[in-house]
Structure formats: C-alpha cells, structure tokens
Design an enzyme around this catalytic site. Structure first.
Site, mmCIF file in Angstrom:
data_model
loop_
_atom_site.group_PDB
_atom_site.id
_atom_site.type_symbol
_atom_site.label_atom_id
_atom_site.label_comp_id
_atom_site.label_asym_id
_atom_site.label_seq_id
_atom_site.Cartn_x
_atom_site.Cartn_y
_atom_site.Cartn_z
ATOM 1 C CB SER A 127 -0.960 -0.009 1.188
ATOM 2 O OG SER A 127 -0.274 -0.075 2.417
ATOM 3 C CG ASP A 171 4.439 0.752 6.312
ATOM 4 O OD1 ASP A 171 5.301 0.386 7.132
ATOM 5 O OD2 ASP A 171 3.260 0.337 6.313
HETATM 6 P P1 ADP Z 1 0.258 -4.393 2.613
HETATM 7 O O1 ADP Z 1 0.495 -2.920 2.560
HETATM 8 O O2 ADP Z 1 0.874 -5.011 3.814
HETATM 9 O O3 ADP Z 1 0.636 -5.097 1.355
HETATM 10 P P2 ADP Z 1 -2.431 -3.484 2.851
HETATM 11 O O4 ADP Z 1 -3.708 -4.156 3.171
HETATM 12 O O5 ADP Z 1 -2.028 -2.332 3.678
HETATM 13 O O6 ADP Z 1 -1.310 -4.607 2.803
HETATM 14 O O7 ADP Z 1 -2.482 -2.947 1.349
HETATM 15 C C1 ADP Z 1 -2.837 -3.820 0.306
HETATM 16 C C2 ADP Z 1 -3.836 -3.095 -0.577
HETATM 17 O O8 ADP Z 1 -3.172 -2.074 -1.337
HETATM 18 C C3 ADP Z 1 -4.445 -3.997 -1.621
HETATM 19 O O9 ADP Z 1 -5.550 -4.717 -1.104
HETATM 20 C C4 ADP Z 1 -4.855 -2.990 -2.684
HETATM 21 O O10 ADP Z 1 -6.047 -2.334 -2.308
HETATM 22 C C5 ADP Z 1 -3.747 -1.961 -2.629
HETATM 23 N N1 ADP Z 1 -2.691 -2.263 -3.618
HETATM 24 C C6 ADP Z 1 -1.389 -2.506 -3.386
HETATM 25 N N2 ADP Z 1 -0.721 -2.744 -4.550
HETATM 26 C C7 ADP Z 1 -1.631 -2.652 -5.545
HETATM 27 C C8 ADP Z 1 -1.579 -2.814 -6.961
HETATM 28 N N3 ADP Z 1 -0.453 -3.113 -7.578
HETATM 29 N N4 ADP Z 1 -2.727 -2.643 -7.656
HETATM 30 C C9 ADP Z 1 -3.861 -2.343 -7.020
HETATM 31 N N5 ADP Z 1 -3.970 -2.190 -5.701
HETATM 32 C C10 ADP Z 1 -2.884 -2.338 -4.941
HETATM 33 MG MG MG Z 2 -0.149 -1.511 4.047
#
Ligand code: ADP
Ligand code: MG
Length: 390
Positions: A127, A171
């Site tokens: 994210s 982050d």
């Molecule tokens: P983390 O940050 O630990 O990977 P989070 O729940 O905070 O987990 O963030 C993940 C979310 O960020 C996904 O569910 C999506 O909504 C968004 N996200 C991250 N990367 C992408 C991507 N490449 N395309 C679309 N959405 C993304």
């Molecule tokens: Mg996150």
C-alpha cells in the site's frame, strides 16, 4: 520483475503516448515493532521489489487509474469537491491526489498505469509502495518537487484520512528513503533517520505464515490505548513524559506498582524494544550479526509474552526458522496475529534455509508458507527517460 521499459510499453498499449515512470519499493522492518506510535525507533529497509507507476497528463480533470495486478481500471473526477473513498484499491491513489491538492499541489488530470512486484497484504507494504509511486507520478506531472520527508507524510495522511487505515509513518518513509544495502534507523518522533550499512553476507528472508486473524485491528487499537494509559498513569510520577519513548526501563520498574499488570507488560515491551532497536544499530555498525540475531529473538519473545500480539503460526515459523543452519535471528514482524516472520540468514545458505523452513512449517502447521529472499534496495525514484507530455 518489472522494469522501466516494460511499464512504458504497457502504458503505451493501454493509454497510448509517452509516460513519466516512477518506482517505489516495499519494505521490511528488521526490529522496532509497535514502537512507532509510541514516538520510538524502527529499523526498516526498503526491499528489492517495487510498485511501478507510468503516468501522463489528460486534457480533462480526471484520474484514470489501471492496475495490471488486479486487471481493473477506475476513474474519478478531481474537480468534484465530493471525491469520496470508494472502498477499493483506487482509494490509495485518489487519497494521495486529494491530500496533495489540500497541500496546494495543482494535481492535473492524468492516466496512471500501476504494476507492482510487491505482493499485496503480505507484510511488505504494497500500500505504501503504491501511494509513494503515485505521489511521485502526480507531483512529477504537476512539475513540483516535494522533499521526501514531506511526501512520506502526505502519503501517510492519504492512508490515515482517506483510506481509513491507522498506520504510522514507517512504511512510506522507508519506501522514500531506502538505500541499497542499508537499513534505516528512524526516530518516529522527530523523523530524523540514519542509514546503516547491512553487513555483507546476510540475507533478509521474509516468511509469510499465510494466516491473518480477523481480530487483529481491534487488538491493535487496544494496544495503543493501553500504551496511552501507561503514559497517563506514569506521568503522575514522571511529569513531562509525552510517550513511552520518554520512559527508561529503570523508571518503569521503579513505578511498576502504579500500573495494571497488563499495562506494565505492554509498556515493558515498548520500552525494551526501543532499547533493542538502538542496540541493534550498534551491532550492525560493528558487523555483529550474532548480537543482532539475538536481539531479534528477544524482540519476538517480548512481542509474544509481554505485548501478546503473536500467534501459534508466527511462533511456529520463528522457532522452526531458528533451528535451521545459517540463521542469525528471526522474529514476527508487522502488527501481529498472523502475517510474516523476518529472518536474517547467511547469504550462502538463504535458499537452503527457505526450502527447509517451508517444508518444516508445512508439515507442522498444514499450510504452505510463502518465503522470499530479499535484499535491501534503493528508495523511490522518478526514472528519467523519453520525454513525456506536459
Ligand atoms: P500491505 O500494505 O501489507 O501489502 P495493505 O492491506 O495495507 O497490505 O495494502 C494492500 C492493498 O493495497 C491492496 O488490497 C490494494 O487495495 C492496494 N494495492 C497494493 N498494490 C496494488 C496494486 N499493484 N494494484 C492495485 N492495488 C494495490
Ligand atoms: Mg499496508
């Protein structure tokens, strides 16, 4: 792994035309867990997996955002004062646009193509990588340069205020300030940081338990409240303290009887974890991976016993990791109640470590883990390339 040429080509085929390319990495936290919201210290490293964004201006004041990973395209109107969260992934991008605009950046209408090598929801902060890459792209198109510390706070606000996740600054900060082969010691009160070279010959291995317990968010908020209670109670004896950051272990022990037993243990985790982050910095500077590994183990025990945010799967992954040859240390990382273990492993044995750990974890827990060997990579950047339309 994506690269600049690939995302540029993909942008051309999806939207047509030339694009500005930005890259922002994910991160892993080596030590300093649940210290960020106590004004304490964390030690993240940016990793060698990134979110890529290709972007170009549009003639209308809209954002059109496509994710290659999710195979979905979303649109929103930037001039609408009523731009509201849609409850989906595009909120991370819309949130950054909204916060940038609220800080006076003239965010133009734009097309953005997102393609990320950071796995989503796997503890590597996909994210923040998305927010930072989008933030760099939108400011690039606006022809504005925002200092990285400020952009980190803008992206954090987007996640706190627009997406609605209560996350600290780590982050976004790590994604922007990462340096190849280095970790960062970040002071979450002053935002001052130092880069620390990681000794040669050590690999960072991220071990996803593949379990996330549903009560994690409620427990996270409860821990924050318990830390606030500790500060409030202790400030009767220690006037002037603003956060657990200001309390030493000696003082905490001295005033132990003022606190509820559970609140004392929560505070002991935070105070000792700050000390461990500082000691770990010293160990890295001296190239002392054994001491660093021992501090990781103490961190895990403290998170498990005093802070009570571990889980049976995290404990199993950690103890199996510690049985493997070539390991220096291992501990849970992230908020807890599932998610990932981070291990520091002798570089030459990292792949053998991963294979053995995966097999042993699967036979103990009956779940297939996701294990990846990472290295500390460089921070977010705009990639110079072919001219893009302004
Ligand atoms: P983390 O940050 O630990 O990977 P989070 O729940 O905070 O987990 O963030 C993940 C979310 O960020 C996904 O569910 C999506 O909504 C968004 N996200 C991250 N990367 C992408 C991507 N490449 N395309 C679309 N959405 C993304
Ligand atoms: Mg996150």
């Amino acid at each position: 792994m994506t690269d600049a040429a690939q995302i540029r080509d993909r942008f051309r085929s999806v939207f047509g035309g030339a694009a500005l390319i930005c890259r922002a990495p994910g991160r892993i936290n080596l030590i300093g867990e649940h210290t960020d919201y106590n004004d304490g210290f964390v030690m993240p490293a940016a990793i060698d997996a990134s979110c890529w964004v290709a972007a170009a201006r549009r003639n209308e004041h809209r954002l059109v955002v496509a994710s290659e990973n999710l195979r979905e395209q979303c649109e929103f109107d930037l001039s609408a004062a009523s731009l509201r969260p849609a409850g989906k992934w595009s909120d991370y991008v819309a949130g950054v646009a909204v916060v940038l605009a609220s800080e006076g950046v003239r965010v133009p209408g734009a097309s953005l193509l997102v393609s990320s090598d950071v796995p989503m929801g796997a503890g590597l902060s996909s994210s923040a990588a998305l927010e930072v890459a989008a933030g760099l792209a939108l400011t690039g198109l606006a022809r504005e340069r925002i200092p990285p510390g400020r952009l980190a706070r803008i992206c954090q606000r987007a996640e706190n205020e627009f997406v609605g996740t209560r996350c600290g600054i780590m982050d976004q900060f790590a994604s922007l300030h990462g340096r190849e082969g280095h970790a960062l010691l970040l002071d979450c009160r002053s935002f001052e940081y130092e880069t620390i070279r990681l000794p040669q010959g050590a690999s960072i291995v991220v071990c996803d338990t593949r379990v996330k317990h549903a009560h994690a968010a409620g427990e996270y908020n409860r821990r924050r409240t318990e830390c606030e209670e500790a500060v409030e109670t202790l400030s009767a004896a220690l006037p002037g303290i603003r956060a657990l950051r200001d309390v030493t272990l000696a003082r905490l022990r001295q005033h132990q009887q003022m606190l509820r037993e559970v609140v004392f243990r929560r505070a002991r985790h935070v105070v000792s974890e700050n000390d461990r982050a500082i000691a770990a910095t010293r160990a890295l500077r001296e190239g002392d991976l054994r001491t660093f590994g021992a501090l990781m183990q103490q961190s895990h025990a403290s998170l498990r016993d005093d802070y009570e945010v571990s889980s049976p799967e995290l404990d199993a992954m950690t103890s199996i990791a510690l049985e493997q040859p070539g390991v220096y240390g291992a501990r849970m990382t992230g908020g807890g109640f599932g998610g990932c273990v981070v291990a520091l492993v002798d570089e030459g044995r990292a792949h053998e470590f991963s294979t053995r750990l995966a097999a042993a974890y699967e036979s103990a827990v009956h779940l297939r883990p996701a294990i990846r060997v990472c290295s500390a990579g460089g921070g977010a950047e705009q990639i110079a390339g072919e001219a893009w339309q302004a």
